[in-house]
Design a protein around this motif. Structure first.
Motif, PDB file in Angstrom:
ATOM      1  N   PHE A  93       0.819  -1.212   0.000  1.00  0.00           N
ATOM      2  CA  PHE A  93       0.000   0.000   0.000  1.00  0.00           C
ATOM      3  C   PHE A  93       0.853   1.263   0.000  1.00  0.00           C
ATOM      4  O   PHE A  93       0.574   2.225  -0.704  1.00  0.00           O
ATOM      5  CB  PHE A  93      -0.920   0.022   1.235  1.00  0.00           C
ATOM      6  CG  PHE A  93      -2.158  -0.814   1.101  1.00  0.00           C
ATOM      7  CD1 PHE A  93      -2.443  -1.509  -0.061  1.00  0.00           C
ATOM      8  CD2 PHE A  93      -3.049  -0.916   2.160  1.00  0.00           C
ATOM      9  CE1 PHE A  93      -3.580  -2.293  -0.178  1.00  0.00           C
ATOM     10  CE2 PHE A  93      -4.187  -1.692   2.053  1.00  0.00           C
ATOM     11  CZ  PHE A  93      -4.451  -2.380   0.880  1.00  0.00           C
ATOM     12  N   LYS A  94       1.899   1.239   0.842  1.00  0.00           N
ATOM     13  CA  LYS A  94       2.706   2.447   1.023  1.00  0.00           C
ATOM     14  C   LYS A  94       3.345   2.931  -0.270  1.00  0.00           C
ATOM     15  O   LYS A  94       3.512   4.134  -0.475  1.00  0.00           O
ATOM     16  CB  LYS A  94       3.785   2.195   2.071  1.00  0.00           C
ATOM     17  CG  LYS A  94       4.762   1.079   1.734  1.00  0.00           C
ATOM     18  CD  LYS A  94       5.714   0.804   2.881  1.00  0.00           C
ATOM     19  CE  LYS A  94       6.714  -0.301   2.545  1.00  0.00           C
ATOM     20  NZ  LYS A  94       6.045  -1.612   2.356  1.00  0.00           N
ATOM     21  N   PRO A 115       3.174   8.277  -2.532  1.00  0.00           N
ATOM     22  CA  PRO A 115       3.495   9.194  -3.640  1.00  0.00           C
ATOM     23  C   PRO A 115       2.302  10.037  -4.072  1.00  0.00           C
ATOM     24  O   PRO A 115       2.466  11.235  -4.367  1.00  0.00           O
ATOM     25  CB  PRO A 115       3.942   8.250  -4.758  1.00  0.00           C
ATOM     26  CG  PRO A 115       4.422   7.029  -4.060  1.00  0.00           C
ATOM     27  CD  PRO A 115       3.517   6.886  -2.874  1.00  0.00           C
ATOM     28  N   VAL A 116       1.102   9.436  -4.098  1.00  0.00           N
ATOM     29  CA  VAL A 116      -0.085  10.201  -4.488  1.00  0.00           C
ATOM     30  C   VAL A 116      -0.406  11.263  -3.441  1.00  0.00           C
ATOM     31  O   VAL A 116      -0.732  12.414  -3.765  1.00  0.00           O
ATOM     32  CB  VAL A 116      -1.290   9.260  -4.696  1.00  0.00           C
ATOM     33  CG1 VAL A 116      -2.575  10.053  -4.923  1.00  0.00           C
ATOM     34  CG2 VAL A 116      -1.039   8.343  -5.894  1.00  0.00           C
ATOM     35  N   MET A 117      -0.291  10.897  -2.181  1.00  0.00           N
ATOM     36  CA  MET A 117      -0.511  11.868  -1.105  1.00  0.00           C
ATOM     37  C   MET A 117       0.479  13.032  -1.206  1.00  0.00           C
ATOM     38  O   MET A 117       0.112  14.203  -1.060  1.00  0.00           O
ATOM     39  CB  MET A 117      -0.362  11.164   0.243  1.00  0.00           C
ATOM     40  CG  MET A 117      -0.426  12.074   1.451  1.00  0.00           C
ATOM     41  SD  MET A 117      -0.127  11.142   2.977  1.00  0.00           S
ATOM     42  CE  MET A 117      -0.069  12.479   4.174  1.00  0.00           C
ATOM     43  N   GLY A 174      13.874  10.927  -6.760  1.00  0.00           N
ATOM     44  CA  GLY A 174      13.669   9.654  -6.072  1.00  0.00           C
ATOM     45  C   GLY A 174      12.566   9.662  -5.043  1.00  0.00           C
ATOM     46  O   GLY A 174      12.225   8.617  -4.488  1.00  0.00           O
ATOM     47  N   VAL A 175      11.985  10.826  -4.769  1.00  0.00           N
ATOM     48  CA  VAL A 175      11.028  10.920  -3.670  1.00  0.00           C
ATOM     49  C   VAL A 175       9.712  10.193  -3.957  1.00  0.00           C
ATOM     50  O   VAL A 175       9.012   9.790  -3.034  1.00  0.00           O
ATOM     51  CB  VAL A 175      10.765  12.402  -3.315  1.00  0.00           C
ATOM     52  CG1 VAL A 175       9.838  13.055  -4.340  1.00  0.00           C
ATOM     53  CG2 VAL A 175      10.187  12.536  -1.909  1.00  0.00           C
ATOM     54  N   MET A 182       9.679  11.906   2.044  1.00  0.00           N
ATOM     55  CA  MET A 182       8.327  12.447   2.162  1.00  0.00           C
ATOM     56  C   MET A 182       7.978  12.710   3.630  1.00  0.00           C
ATOM     57  O   MET A 182       7.378  13.738   3.969  1.00  0.00           O
ATOM     58  CB  MET A 182       7.327  11.475   1.549  1.00  0.00           C
ATOM     59  CG  MET A 182       7.319  11.457   0.039  1.00  0.00           C
ATOM     60  SD  MET A 182       6.013  10.389  -0.627  1.00  0.00           S
ATOM     61  CE  MET A 182       6.882   8.832  -0.792  1.00  0.00           C
ATOM     62  N   ASN A 183       8.346  11.782   4.491  1.00  0.00           N
ATOM     63  CA  ASN A 183       8.052  11.913   5.914  1.00  0.00           C
ATOM     64  C   ASN A 183       8.642  13.197   6.475  1.00  0.00           C
ATOM     65  O   ASN A 183       7.974  13.965   7.183  1.00  0.00           O
ATOM     66  CB  ASN A 183       8.622  10.697   6.657  1.00  0.00           C
ATOM     67  CG  ASN A 183       8.078  10.559   8.070  1.00  0.00           C
ATOM     68  OD1 ASN A 183       7.199  11.293   8.495  1.00  0.00           O
ATOM     69  ND2 ASN A 183       8.611   9.599   8.809  1.00  0.00           N
TER      70      ASN A 183
END
Length: 504
Positions: A36-37, A42-44, A117-118, A246-247
């Motif tokens: 799921f992650k 990436p969409v979030m 790469g994110v 992202m975090n």
């Protein structure tokens, strides 16, 4: 009315979390929960970048009106969103949505070198892996929410992100160990290492970046300025390194460095051929890693095998020696999560353990409760190393048995804030305690440890029911190790006898 306040309605934390979990549920069926992650994050992040861009565009337009130019607006925007790469461009696409999304994410990365790469390596155009109906459902779920500063405060978004990490960890079970360390364990380890404003901090197995985020929280709670911290992380997995970036962004951070690569074979924080040094080195690395690169460490150019080369089939002491090698001479401290096996296993590991103890680098061994982690139910320990130990702890090692400080859970046990405070206070005071507050601890002289052949098993120094249980595990593991060593010695002897002309 201000343009940036139109349609402004701050979401509650619960509303935000339920919306994000609904996005994950849109993937159920075609996507394994363990993956799921790779799709949701990436969409979030793409939605957050687009909504944030809209917010600052409206702000700049309100302040400058017709005088607004691209050059002026660039000062407002934290990220560049090329034409045709906005959320609305993807959302409005009717066919081949994955192709459009792929293109948008790639162009955003190209326009923002810090974001390379994110977004990970998902091929959004592969309809066999992700049917277009599922992708559209995922986009629709996020389309309903605004992730700009008007609607979601920075700390809310970061907390929601951690909520998703936790939920994904529970959904994916043991696979979660690759990217997620339970928050209570992170909180305790960071509290012990006590990061200070201005510290340089590194996690050589950073996973989703939770350890680094927690250092920011710790400095803030202590009244310091977290912007003075310099955060660094290395992670071998592409998807997980993207999640870490992202975090940190979603927690409002921008001054950090996450690099992808193999810490043992290619450490990324190197200057002029020498390892960079850090005030705080913290990690929950993969346990008992096989094929970690022992052959190269025989002649490691960075001198990390200063106490010996660990076994080729177990990299636990490679992590420990790497982390010690990169801590600063004066202020350096290391905190690492390890299985209990590092405390007693023999052979090469026993020699390395003896070397580390004799160098007086080990400050504390803290035994944690069973079943805290998604990746393993075995008991683990926190090992704390310092270049310069406090005077009262020099020539000694502090042993803490905190195995009874937990709240039982359905899938995993947890440590409460009170548990963490109690364990930290015991560590900080370092005074012998026998069962008080569910804790046992002793400050043990190195001479006693040497008398036990440098076995660091907590049960050798603290006698409790939990320690006895671990002792049984240790005895069995030591027995199997001894059997393996005996078989290896017998093979060598057989070969020598054959070479000398003796037959079996």
């Amino acid at each position: 009315m201000s343009l940036t306040n139109n349609d402004s309605q701050t979401m509650t934390q619960r509303q935000l979390e339920s919306t994000l979990w609904a996005a994950a549920n849109a993937l159920r069926g075609p996507v394994d929960p363990g993956d799921f992650k790779a799709y949701v994050f990436p969409v979030m992040f793409f939605k957050w970048i687009s909504d944030t861009w809209d917010y600052w565009h409206a702000t700049a337009l309100e302040e400058w009106g017709e005088e607004l130019t691209d050059e002026i607006e660039a000062d407002y925007q934290p990220f560049v969103v090329p034409d045709g790469c906005h959320w609305s461009d993807v959302h409005q696409t009717v066919t081949n949505v994955g192709v459009t999304l792929n293109t948008a994410l790639q162009r955003i990365e190209q326009a923002n070198p810090d974001l390379v790469g994110v977004f990970g390596d998902v091929n959004w155009a592969n309809k066999q892996r992700l049917p277009e109906t599922a992708l559209v459902a995922l986009l629709e779920t996020f389309h309903e929410v605004k992730l700009d500063p008007n609607h979601v405060k920075g700390d809310m978004l970061g907390a929601a992100y951690e909520y998703l990490l936790r939920e994904f960890a529970e959904a994916s079970g043991k696979k979660a160990g690759e990217f997620f360390t339970p928050r209570h364990v992170v909180h305790l380890l960071v509290k012990i290492l006590d990061p200070k404003p201005g510290d340089h901090i590194v996690d050589p197995a950073c996973g989703s970046g939770g350890m680094l985020v927690e250092t920011i929280n710790a400095v803030s709670e202590a009244g310091g300025d977290p912007r003075t911290l310099r955060l660094h992380g290395q992670e071998i997995n592409l998807t997980t390194s993207a999640i870490a970036k992202m975090n940190l962004y979603l927690h409002g951070l921008s001054d950090f460095t996450i690099r992808r690569g193999d810490t043992f074979r290619e450490p990324k924080f190197v200057t002029k051929g020498k390892l960079d040094r850090f005030d705080v080195v913290i990690a929950n690395p993969p346990f008992s890693l096989q094929n970690w690169g022992a052959a190269q460490w025989s002649n490691d150019p960075y001198g990390r095998a200063f106490c010996g080369v660990p076994p080729a089939k177990n990299g636990d002491f490679a992590w420990i020696q790497h982390m010690i090698s990169v801590m600063r001479e004066d202020t350096g401290r290391v905190g690492v999560v390890m299985p209990h096996g590092v405390l007693f296993r023999g052979g090469k590991e026993g020699d390395i353990r003896q070397c580390l103890v004799e160098k007086d680098l080990l400050e504390a061994v803290i035994g944690l409760p069973n079943n805290l982690f998604y990746s393993t139910s075995i008991p683990v320990a926190l090992l704390i190393f310092r270049k310069t130990k406090p005077a009262e702890r020099q020539g000694k090692v502090l042993f803490v048995d905190a195995s009874a400080r937990f709240a039982p859970g359905k899938n995993q046990n947890t440590m409460s804030d009170a548990d963490i405070e109690t364990v930290h206070a015991a560590y900080a005071q370092g005074e012998d305690i026998d069962g008080e507050d569910g804790l046992h601890l002793r400050l043990v002289d190195l001479e006693e440890i040497a008398g036990n052949n440098f076995d660091l098993n907590i049960g050798r120094y603290i006698t409790t029911e939990a320690a006895v249980e671990v002792d049984v595990e240790a005895a069995l593991a030591a027995y199997h190790d001894a059997r393996a060593e005996l078989r290896a010695a017998e093979r060598v002897l057989d070969e020598k006898l054959k070479a000398a002309g003796f037959s079996a």
